[in-house]
Design an enzyme around this catalytic site. Structure first.
Site, PDB file in Angstrom:
ATOM      1  N   ASP A  95     -13.105  -8.572   8.671  1.00  0.00           N
ATOM      2  CA  ASP A  95     -11.842  -8.939   8.026  1.00  0.00           C
ATOM      3  C   ASP A  95     -10.880  -9.603   9.005  1.00  0.00           C
ATOM      4  OD1 ASP A  95     -12.442  -8.170   5.501  1.00  0.00           O
ATOM      5  OD2 ASP A  95     -11.470  -6.221   5.618  1.00  0.00           O
ATOM      6  N   ARG A 114       0.832  -1.212   0.000  1.00  0.00           N
ATOM      7  CA  ARG A 114       0.000   0.000   0.000  1.00  0.00           C
ATOM      8  C   ARG A 114       0.862   1.255   0.000  1.00  0.00           C
ATOM      9  NH1 ARG A 114      -5.447  -0.783   1.274  1.00  0.00           N
ATOM     10  NH2 ARG A 114      -6.004  -2.919   0.690  1.00  0.00           N
ATOM     11  N   LYS A 141      -9.562  -9.025  12.935  1.00  0.00           N
ATOM     12  CA  LYS A 141      -9.074  -7.689  13.271  1.00  0.00           C
ATOM     13  C   LYS A 141      -9.723  -7.142  14.531  1.00  0.00           C
ATOM     14  CE  LYS A 141      -7.698  -5.960   8.708  1.00  0.00           C
ATOM     15  NZ  LYS A 141      -7.916  -4.920   7.682  1.00  0.00           N
ATOM     16  N   ALA A 163      -6.832   0.530   9.334  1.00  0.00           N
ATOM     17  CA  ALA A 163      -5.810   1.519   9.688  1.00  0.00           C
ATOM     18  C   ALA A 163      -6.395   2.645  10.540  1.00  0.00           C
ATOM     19  CB  ALA A 163      -5.182   2.079   8.418  1.00  0.00           C
ATOM     20  N   ASN A 174      -1.379  -5.391   6.219  1.00  0.00           N
ATOM     21  CA  ASN A 174      -1.974  -4.536   7.247  1.00  0.00           C
ATOM     22  C   ASN A 174      -0.932  -4.025   8.245  1.00  0.00           C
ATOM     23  OD1 ASN A 174      -4.747  -6.848   7.418  1.00  0.00           O
ATOM     24  ND2 ASN A 174      -4.538  -5.059   6.120  1.00  0.00           N
ATOM     25  N   CYS A 176     -16.800  -2.393 -24.211  1.00  0.00           N
ATOM     26  CA  CYS A 176     -16.163  -2.569 -25.516  1.00  0.00           C
ATOM     27  C   CYS A 176     -14.664  -2.251 -25.442  1.00  0.00           C
ATOM     28  CB  CYS A 176     -16.847  -1.719 -26.580  1.00  0.00           C
ATOM     29  SG  CYS A 176     -16.668   0.059 -26.345  1.00  0.00           S
ATOM     30  N   ASP A 188     -13.835   1.567   4.605  1.00  0.00           N
ATOM     31  CA  ASP A 188     -13.040   1.813   3.408  1.00  0.00           C
ATOM     32  C   ASP A 188     -13.865   1.747   2.127  1.00  0.00           C
ATOM     33  OD1 ASP A 188     -13.592  -0.874   3.263  1.00  0.00           O
ATOM     34  OD2 ASP A 188     -11.514  -1.554   3.205  1.00  0.00           O
TER      35      ASP A 188
END
Length: 1029
Positions: A483, A19, A505, A457, A489, A609, A553
């Site tokens: 998560d 990140r 988490k 975060a 992380n 397309c 997020d």
């Protein structure tokens, strides 16, 4: 001073830093690894700066401190506890800092600055001072300038903070001023005078002075690969100066791409800047200097007072404080010192506002000994980024002062009254906080019932601040996040460490926050929020909370939580980041607009397309490659397993029963690989299918020289004619695609293959060369060219398959279960396939290829992120959280609150007051988003009775009633008259444990007195119908 250092070939741990890599770039990431940073003093601000720099990945950080832990430290220094009182702050923090990043050497020194030699300081490339007196700052700044060392100073006194940056006496080189991706446009025309007109309806992204590079111009070939400075003319045109001397005439095509320019900046010493400062403002007016006329802003008074505090500290070896013995002396001394600085600072045409100055001065006297944790976080994040910026040249450093404060909060607090109460309280870990905001608000914070959604975060940073502020000690903090912790992380979500990988988490974050403050009462869940998600989003639960905190997020979840707050009349604090950018947003019930009132930037969908047949850039190629991956390696194997798991499937097939999607799995079965050779052969066939036959199909349908009835070429930019690629076994990209594809096929078909086989290049090439490739035949497939068309639905029946063919497929896949591979951005095998496929498609269309890590960003939809932005944003939003808590004690006007937008790359911080919610007159009612209409129902109430109640209570004559997307009543509906006689309980959805339904009622405007501002349509708020009164 130029900070560029020669990059090494040292690998960057992509799983950890991916990140941050997309924020800083590889060059800056490698330069970081060359630098040694010294941070002086390990208080609340110092530890925040250290944490952010260690996470970022410099080579070493030394934390130097002579001060032992006191009770006052515990309200801001999250690595200290009551057990550390009397011990050195830096030594107590060492192991926790080291745990943040294995790649960074963290050291501690307990020497005083005066005991260190010049040689000692020369080992560092950046020195950061906190908690120093003015004389120490000046001496260190001078030493740094002489020795070409970056000097940064930061302080927090109460709810006020400052930062000063000096990048040295030599010109400082900025290699990338903003970190934005290069912008480019397609060209429609270039005149001999150099007027460039861009193609399409969108505006060009360039500004005066930008440099652009041209390519693919036809008729002006001499301009290709030339750089030109541009002058903006209008949104569709810019000038590059006269080009008639180059010869040629524009015919078609062309792309102009931005070229990043290096720039230099000059910095002055601290001594020069003390009385001639350049201060970055937060009101949108850029920098303040003495040359600016008009009323002097408050930040200049703060500048003078904080200078005076540094002098006071030098003279008295302590900070000013109010008490019965020396309050008058401290305040008088500080006032005199401040006036001396103000006299030097004030130009002749400026007048000192004594009321404002005196109010600020008194605030400092009462709170200077304390430190406000949210300010430490906000300024610590900003200073941390200044360290990264100044040692890498990535982004623009502040030039040279910044002040952040929470004055709007504490000016609402009666400090004389609060300080009298504080004197009778035994000091504890909240003592420093009491000196900043008073004990009444500290107790209010402890009583909070709050719900925080998201523990990423921002969530980690917010929990840190809740722990320091003692939020929810006698109430409760409820958190949820579905998560689990990944390695990426760990670079930003500092409550998590390597031993926490793959754990939930929310559970780990809750425990880490308790470790910081054992008094916290936290309940954690692993539930996902959303429509119909769980009891955490029920009215009963949301209604029981005092404040809702978003740490999300994605926009969809943010809007959902915003709607729950509006329904239940609850305040919301919202924040988010993307790379160096961040925002904060506070929602105040009955006063402000909601988050959903904002116009969020909408990600434009790439036309189907473009992805399928007419890519214009590398993004289109990458999206195509990911879709190919998911279709081939995930969707089709999953479909096969789903169909083959059905009962009596082969009997049903053999009996001729129609089964959806059966032809698709026949192809999957027929192509089943049984050994490594099959995998390589199949992958080689896919090469021709994707990169040769597809191009031939397109050129068969639309020849390269095709023109329309006006003589205009069909293939003109941004549309590019493809070129079929002939497989070349000696081309590494061609071979790498086949190999990466074969490796994934082996996984799907459970083919056992040894590592040695995969790496045997010569043997693999021999097998690939023996693959039988069927010659291309034109296919009569429909090619979508409409840019507004969406991806067509899959056809479920694709022709007849004979009994013999099914028998072959059955024998080939007997008892076989496929192993679908869902996309995972951190799987190297997958990214190998997507990267090679992307670049082959780019070559096929004459586009510039891209590097693997940029393709990974696009394919993985990775949002750039860096911990410094997160810390800054989190500190700013918690200031607003504390204001919401204060509003529970006393009513606060809306202008007390602040929303922030920041970009710490520029740097840029803008604070604005929240917008008041729009109120409109509907009949006799003032209506806004917080308004609610209610009808108390009963088991016998009919729709007709409901309409009568609405007319009687709210003077609204409904002409349309709906529940969600379901229409309940409209006069033109079939059997509308009989509908009126039906009971409401039968008409409306009745969910378990929900006692009401929110109905949208549209009135007959002709029968209503509606007053609007002319900019929006006025509609009544939803009418909440309670099933049983």
């Amino acid at each position: 001073m130029t900070t560029e250092m020669r990059s090494t070939d040292e690998d960057i741990d992509d799983q950890l830093y991916n990140r941050q890599r997309y924020v800083l770039g590889d060059d800056a990431m490698k330069r970081l690894r060359k630098h040694h940073v010294l941070i002086v003093h390990a208080g609340g601000l110092g530890i925040e700066i250290a944490k952010n720099i260690v996470l970022a990945g410099v080579q070493s950080v030394t934390l130097q401190d002579t001060i032992n832990t006191s009770m006052l430290d515990l309200a801001t220094q999250y690595y200290l506890s009551e057990e550390d009182i009397g011990k050195n702050r830096a030594q107590c923090s060492l192991e926790k800092l080291r745990a943040l990043n294995d790649y960074v050497k963290v050291n501690v020194s307990i020497q005083s600055l005066s005991d260190c030699s010049n040689e000692y300081f020369k080992q560092y490339t950046c020195i950061v001072l906190t908690e120093c007196n003015l004389d120490e700052m000046k001496k260190m700044n001078e030493l740094c300038r002489i020795n070409n060392i970056i000097f940064i100073m930061g302080d927090v006194y109460g709810v006020f903070s400052r930062c000063f940056v000096d990048c040295g006496q030599d010109p400082f080189t900025v290699y990338d001023k903003d970190g934005e991706q290069l912008k480019e446009v397609f060209i429609n025309h270039v005149s001999p005078e150099g007027i460039v007109t861009v193609a399409g309806d969108e505006r060009h992204p360039f500004q005066d002075g930008d440099i652009v590079l041209f390519r693919e111009l036809v008729g002006l070939e001499h301009l290709n690969q030339c750089e030109r400075k541009i002058k903006d003319i209008n949104i569709h045109q810019f000038s590059i100066g006269d080009i008639s001397s180059l010869g040629g005439e524009y015919k078609r095509g062309g792309i102009a791409r931005e070229v990043k320019q290096q720039s230099t900046m000059d910095f002055k010493s601290l001594n020069e800047q003390i009385h001639d400062p350049k201060i970055l403002t937060t009101d949108g007016s850029d920098y303040w200097t003495k040359t600016i006329t008009g009323e002097m802003p408050g930040l200049v008074y703060i500048h003078a007072i904080m200078l005076a505090i540094s002098e006071f500290k030098q003279l008295n070896q302590r900070l000013p404080e109010p008490n019965q013995i020396n309050q008058e002396n401290d305040e008088t001394t500080l006032r005199n010192l401040s006036i001396n600085h103000l006299t030097e600072l004030t130009p002749k045409d400026h007048v000192i506002n004594d009321n404002h100055f005196s109010s600020l001065l008194k605030t400092f006297v009462y709170s200077a000994k304390g430190a406000f944790a949210p300010i430490c976080s906000a300024m610590g994040g900003f200073v941390g980024q200044q360290v990264l910026t100044s040692i890498t040249g990535k982004f623009t450093p502040v030039q040279q002062w910044l002040y952040l404060d929470a004055y709007e909060l504490i000016k609402e607090i009666s400090f004389e009254k609060e300080y009298s109460a504080i004197k009778s309280i035994s000091p504890d870990r909240y003592q420093s906080l009491r000196l900043c905001i008073g004990d009444s608000l500290v107790q209010c914070l402890s009583r909070q019932q709050l719900f925080m959604v998201g523990c990423g975060a921002i969530g980690c940073e917010l929990l840190k601040l809740f722990a320091l502020l003692g939020v929810g000690r006698s109430g409760q903090i409820t958190i949820t996040d579905h998560d689990h912790i990944e390695k990426s992380n760990l670079n930003r979500q500092f409550l998590f460490h390597k031993q926490h990988l793959n754990q939930p988490k929310s559970i780990v974050a809750a425990q880490s926050a308790r470790d910081m403050n054992k008094e916290l009462n936290i309940q954690s869940y692993t539930l996902k929020v959303g429509v119909g998600s769980n009891d955490l989003c029920s009215d009963a639960f949301i209604g029981s909370q005092a404040i809702i905190v978003n740490a999300l997020d994605n926009i969809e979840a943010r809007r959902y939580m915003d709607s729950r707050c509006i329904t239940n009349k609850k305040p919301l604090v919202e924040s988010g980041t993307m790379g160096s950018k961040g925002h904060t947003f506070v929602v105040v019930p009955y006063k402000s607009e909601s988050y959903s009132n904002q116009n969020d930037p909408i990600d434009k969908d790439v036309p189907y397309c473009n992805v399928k047949s007419f890519p214009a850039n590398i993004e289109h190629c990458t999206i195509w490659a990911r879709e190919k991956f998911e279709s081939t390696f995930s969707m089709k194997p999953s479909l096969y397993n789903s169909i083959m798991s059905q009962e009596n499937i082969w009997n049903r097939i053999n009996n001729g029963e129609t089964i959806d999607d059966l032809p698709k799995i026949y192809k999957f079965m027929k192509r089943k690989c049984t050994n490594w050779n099959d995998c390589l052969n199949s992958a080689r066939e896919k090469f021709d299918k994707y990169f040769s036959n597809k191009a031939r199909d397109l050129l068969h349908k639309f020849p390269a020289d095709m023109v329309d009835d006006k003589g205009i070429l069909y293939w003109k930019l941004p549309k590019r004619a493809p070129t079929p690629i002939d497989f070349d076994i000696n081309n590494n990209l061609h071979y790498d695609f086949v190999l990466s594809c074969a490796k994934i096929l082996a996984k799907i078909y459970a083919v056992s293959v040894k590592h040695e086989q995969i790496n045997d290049v010569d043997a693999n090439k021999n097998i690939i060369l023996q693959t039988k490739i069927e010659p291309w035949q034109p296919r009569n497939k429909i090619i979508i060219t409409d840019p507004t068309a969406t991806k067509p639905l899959l056809v479920k029946h694709e022709g007849d398959i004979s009994a013999e063919e099914w028998k072959f497929a059955q024998e080939r896949t007997k008892d076989f279960k496929a192993a679908p591979i869902p996309f995972e951005k951190d799987d190297d095998y997958q990214i190998d396939f997507i990267a090679t496929a992307t670049n082959l498609r780019a070559y096929m269309y004459g586009l510039e290829p891209s590097d693997r890590y940029e393709i990974k960003r696009i394919a993985g939809r990775i949002v750039p992120a860096i911990g410094t932005t997160t810390a800054t944003v989190s500190g700013l939003i918690i200031i607003e959280f504390v204001k919401l808590c204060l509003s529970q004690i006393k009513d606060l006007p809306l202008d007390v609150y602040r929303n922030f937008y920041i970009n710490i790359a520029l740097p840029f911080l803008i604070a604005s007051e929240p917008l008041a919610c729009l109120t409109q007159k509907i009949g006799k009612f003032d209506v806004n988003i917080w308004s609610s209409f209610e009808i108390k129902g009963n088991p016998d109430m009919t729709l007709e009775g409901f309409i009568t109640e609405v007319e009687k209570k709210y003077n609204i004559k409904p002409v349309l009633i709906s529940e969600g997307v379901k229409s309940v009543y409209a006069p033109w509906m079939p059997k509308a008259s009989s509908q009126l006689k039906r009971k409401m309980d039968d008409l409306l959805s009745h969910k378990l444990n929900v006692t009401y339904s929110d109905l949208v009622v549209l009135p007959d405007d002709n029968d209503m007195d509606i007053q609007t501002d002319g900019n929006s349509e006025a509609t009544p708020p939803p009418i909440r119908y309670y099933f049983h009164s």
